[in-house]
Scaffold this motif. Structure first.
Motif, PDB file in Angstrom:
ATOM      1  N   LEU A  68      -0.847  10.102   1.672  1.00 26.84           N
ATOM      2  CA  LEU A  68       0.405  10.377   2.380  1.00 26.84           C
ATOM      3  C   LEU A  68       0.247  10.204   3.889  1.00 26.84           C
ATOM      4  CD1 LEU A  68       1.928  13.411   0.431  1.00 26.84           C
ATOM      5  CD2 LEU A  68       2.655  11.020   0.424  1.00 26.84           C
ATOM      6  N   SER A  69      -0.946  10.458   4.421  1.00 30.69           N
ATOM      7  CA  SER A  69      -1.191  10.206   5.848  1.00 30.69           C
ATOM      8  C   SER A  69      -1.035   8.722   6.150  1.00 30.69           C
ATOM      9  CB  SER A  69      -2.601  10.669   6.243  1.00 30.69           C
ATOM     10  OG  SER A  69      -2.735  12.064   6.086  1.00 30.69           O
ATOM     11  N   MET A  70      -1.596   7.897   5.266  1.00 33.01           N
ATOM     12  CA  MET A  70      -1.460   6.459   5.445  1.00 33.01           C
ATOM     13  C   MET A  70      -0.010   6.029   5.276  1.00 33.01           C
ATOM     14  SD  MET A  70      -4.825   4.793   3.651  1.00 33.01           S
ATOM     15  CE  MET A  70      -4.234   3.177   4.114  1.00 33.01           C
ATOM     16  N   ALA A  71       0.676   6.612   4.296  1.00 36.56           N
ATOM     17  CA  ALA A  71       2.080   6.266   4.056  1.00 36.56           C
ATOM     18  C   ALA A  71       2.925   6.535   5.297  1.00 36.56           C
ATOM     19  CB  ALA A  71       2.609   7.052   2.864  1.00 36.56           C
ATOM     20  N   LYS A  72       2.744   7.703   5.892  1.00 30.13           N
ATOM     21  CA  LYS A  72       3.520   8.053   7.084  1.00 30.13           C
ATOM     22  C   LYS A  72       3.221   7.091   8.232  1.00 30.13           C
ATOM     23  CE  LYS A  72       4.492  11.860  10.263  1.00 30.13           C
ATOM     24  NZ  LYS A  72       5.957  11.765  10.094  1.00 30.13           N
ATOM     25  N   ASN A  87       0.829  -1.205   0.000  1.00 27.24           N
ATOM     26  CA  ASN A  87       0.000   0.000   0.000  1.00 27.24           C
ATOM     27  C   ASN A  87       0.865   1.257   0.000  1.00 27.24           C
ATOM     28  OD1 ASN A  87      -1.701   2.213   1.129  1.00 27.24           O
ATOM     29  ND2 ASN A  87      -3.246   0.583   1.278  1.00 27.24           N
ATOM     30  N   LEU A  88       1.982   1.209   0.752  1.00 32.23           N
ATOM     31  CA  LEU A  88       2.896   2.344   0.824  1.00 32.23           C
ATOM     32  C   LEU A  88       3.473   2.677  -0.549  1.00 32.23           C
ATOM     33  CD1 LEU A  88       4.749   4.364   2.390  1.00 32.23           C
ATOM     34  CD2 LEU A  88       6.340   2.457   2.701  1.00 32.23           C
ATOM     35  N   TRP A  89       4.019   1.675  -1.258  1.00 32.76           N
ATOM     36  CA  TRP A  89       4.639   1.944  -2.566  1.00 32.76           C
ATOM     37  C   TRP A  89       3.593   2.380  -3.584  1.00 32.76           C
ATOM     38  CZ3 TRP A  89       8.721   2.461  -0.319  1.00 32.76           C
ATOM     39  CH2 TRP A  89       9.331   1.486   0.488  1.00 32.76           C
ATOM     40  N   THR A  90       2.385   1.847  -3.480  1.00 33.71           N
ATOM     41  CA  THR A  90       1.319   2.253  -4.404  1.00 33.71           C
ATOM     42  C   THR A  90       1.008   3.740  -4.252  1.00 33.71           C
ATOM     43  OG1 THR A  90       0.323   0.043  -4.388  1.00 33.71           O
ATOM     44  CG2 THR A  90      -1.080   1.866  -5.087  1.00 33.71           C
ATOM     45  N   PRO A 149       5.307  21.199   5.436  1.00 34.43           N
ATOM     46  CA  PRO A 149       5.055  20.691   6.803  1.00 34.43           C
ATOM     47  C   PRO A 149       3.705  20.020   6.976  1.00 34.43           C
ATOM     48  CG  PRO A 149       5.908  22.954   6.844  1.00 34.43           C
ATOM     49  CD  PRO A 149       5.522  22.657   5.436  1.00 34.43           C
ATOM     50  N   TYR A 150       2.785  20.182   5.996  1.00 35.23           N
ATOM     51  CA  TYR A 150       1.408  19.701   6.188  1.00 35.23           C
ATOM     52  C   TYR A 150       1.013  18.577   5.241  1.00 35.23           C
ATOM     53  CZ  TYR A 150       1.434  24.319   8.326  1.00 35.23           C
ATOM     54  OH  TYR A 150       1.760  25.422   9.087  1.00 35.23           O
ATOM     55  N   ILE A 151       1.925  18.118   4.392  1.00 40.48           N
ATOM     56  CA  ILE A 151       1.516  17.169   3.347  1.00 40.48           C
ATOM     57  C   ILE A 151       1.110  15.807   3.907  1.00 40.48           C
ATOM     58  CG2 ILE A 151       2.920  18.277   1.571  1.00 40.48           C
ATOM     59  CD1 ILE A 151       4.975  16.071   1.971  1.00 40.48           C
ATOM     60  N   PHE A 152       1.513  15.508   5.155  1.00 41.56           N
ATOM     61  CA  PHE A 152       1.134  14.224   5.747  1.00 41.56           C
ATOM     62  C   PHE A 152      -0.167  14.310   6.543  1.00 41.56           C
ATOM     63  CE2 PHE A 152       5.799  13.652   5.352  1.00 41.56           C
ATOM     64  CZ  PHE A 152       5.785  12.564   4.493  1.00 41.56           C
ATOM     65  N   GLU A 153      -0.801  15.475   6.544  1.00 42.79           N
ATOM     66  CA  GLU A 153      -2.071  15.619   7.243  1.00 42.79           C
ATOM     67  C   GLU A 153      -3.213  15.140   6.353  1.00 42.79           C
ATOM     68  OE1 GLU A 153      -2.654  19.559   8.638  1.00 42.79           O
ATOM     69  OE2 GLU A 153      -0.836  19.577   9.879  1.00 42.79           O
TER      70      GLU A 153
END
Length: 447
Positions: free
Chosen positions: A413-417, A342-345, A389-393
């Motif tokens: 990106l939230s899931m990736a982090k 899921n991360l690489w996707t 600073p907010y791209i993972f929100e």
């Protein structure tokens, strides 16, 4: 009231001052008296001898004794050979016969008793007109020690009052930041996340105030994220549901042609599929964040997994005519295979989606000691510095012009982090507008 830290500290410090002062009072009184006993005895003897040296008759003797007893805080008694009181200067007591006889026989007598209040007595023999007499002298120790005690008690009281006032002031100064933090916590309990504790110190209490303010700031951010999350979810669901409702009503009431109805049904199918995907991603993210996910690790080739993901996305990168450059070492890892897939996707899809046509997608993988480093780099539009600073929100989109129809929910990106954090790794993003974006993923091998 006794439960107040201010009252308890004041009482504690007052006792800490009072007890040593009381002990010091008795020790001072004791050592003062012991040091003065010898001097006092010698003074008694010297005073008595001086009186007797100048006492050539009974009248002079009485006058001298009265003067000394008045000015020197001494008490006298003179006894003759018949053991009768010849002169009494306020000394009221019974002397043993053997003591009187001892002095009348011409012997010197001295006696000391008592600890905190010594009872000193000196007996001096003398002769007037051929008759033997005994002079007994006693200092008025109680009056002398009373003066010392009063002086010490006055000093003790003054020190206690001044010390207590000083302690009350200093304790108030110490407790005040704690009181302010208590008020601040009450404000936080009322959802007033803007409340801050004034910081005027640099000691531990100042650090506590700073930590509280930092916590309040983070809570304010979390609250704002919660509100934004609710607003974004509502927006993501409301708009398509409104469209679906309108189209179904139009079809139901026969307001559209058969061709238009078929088109509407296709749109409804896509929107429901999109909402289903959004719900599924939200559910996955919620499970990951609640730490209820069953973490299942297995050993497999990470480089093969990434290559397979690139192949699976071939349609997307061929559509943009991207040049794919891979440099993946042979990498084995022990991890949750489904989560990393899921991360690489997510990361590869973003690198393709935001790349320019005819651009380049670079994927690298190396193993450094016990850390695996995966780099995914594109030559796309890049991300503004203020957005990084907010791209993972959740629901945050750096590309404000990006629409929902492209299946972008701002959750990837939230899931990736979160996936990287679950694997005890780290993820970093660097970007430059118009040049591209580079994402670095660091994962432990987890052997």
């Amino acid at each position: 009231m006794i439960h107040s830290i201010y009252i308890r500290n004041v009482l504690f410090y007052v006792l800490a001052i009072l007890l040593p002062l009381i002990i010091s009072f008795f020790l001072t009184l004791y050592f003062f008296q012991n040091d003065e006993i010898e001097n006092m005895e010698q003074n008694l003897i010297d005073s008595g001898e001086k009186v007797l040296d100048i006492a050539n008759d009974e009248h002079v003797l009485k006058n001298n004794l009265e003067s000394i007893s008045y000015f020197q805080l001494m008490e006298f008694i003179v006894m003759d050979e018949q053991r009768l009181v010849y002169f009494d200067a306020g000394y009221k007591f019974d002397l043993p016969d053997e003591v009187i006889s001892h002095v009348l026989d011409g012997e010197f007598y001295r006696k000391e008793s008592g600890v905190f209040i010594p009872n000193i007595l000196v007996g001096l023999p003398f002769e007037i007109n051929g008759e033997n007499y005994a002079l007994f002298i006693k200092p008025n120790i109680e009056q002398a020690t009373s003066m010392v005690r009063n002086t010490l008690l006055t000093a003790l009281f003054i020190v206690l009052v001044i010390g207590s006032l000083f302690i009350m002031i200093t304790t108030k100064y110490l407790v005040n930041p704690i009181t302010q933090i208590i008020l601040a916590t009450e404000e936080l309990a009322k959802s007033n996340y803007q409340y801050r504790v004034p910081v005027t110190r640099k000691d531990e209490l100042g650090k506590l105030s700073n930590s509280f303010n930092l916590m309040a700031t983070e809570l304010e951010k979390v609250e704002q994220m919660r509100k934004d999350f609710i607003a974004n979810v509502s927006h993501e669901f409301k708009s398509p549901l409104t469209s679906i409702r309108g189209m179904t009503i139009a079809i139901k009431e026969g307001l559209v042609t058969q061709k238009e109805a078929t088109n509407y049904l296709s749109i409804i199918e896509k929107e429901t599929e999109r909402l289903s995907n959004l719900t599924e991603q939200l559910l996955k993210l919620s499970i990951l964040e609640s730490e209820k996910y069953t973490f299942s690790t297995q050993n497999y080739r990470l480089d093969d997994q990434i290559k397979n993901q690139i192949v699976a996305l071939q349609v997307l990168w061929e559509e943009k005519n991207l040049e794919i450059e891979t440099s993946l070492q042979l990498i084995s890892i022990s991890a949750d295979k489904d989560l990393l897939s899921n991360l690489w996707t997510n990361l590869l899809s973003n690198a393709i989606k935001y790349n320019i046509k005819g651009g380049k997608l670079i994927v690298k993988g190396v193993e450094e000691d016990s850390i695996i480093k995966i780099v995914i780099e594109d030559t796309g539009i890049g991300i503004e510095d203020e957005d990084l600073p907010y791209i993972f929100e959740r629901f945050y989109r750096a590309d404000k012009a990006h629409t929902r129809t492209e299946n972008s929910y701002g959750i990837g990106l939230s899931m990736a982090k979160k996936i990287v954090e679950i694997h005890h790794g780290d993820i970093k993003v660097s970007s430059k507008v118009g040049v591209g974006t580079k994402i670095e993923v660091f994962l432990p091998k987890l052997k």
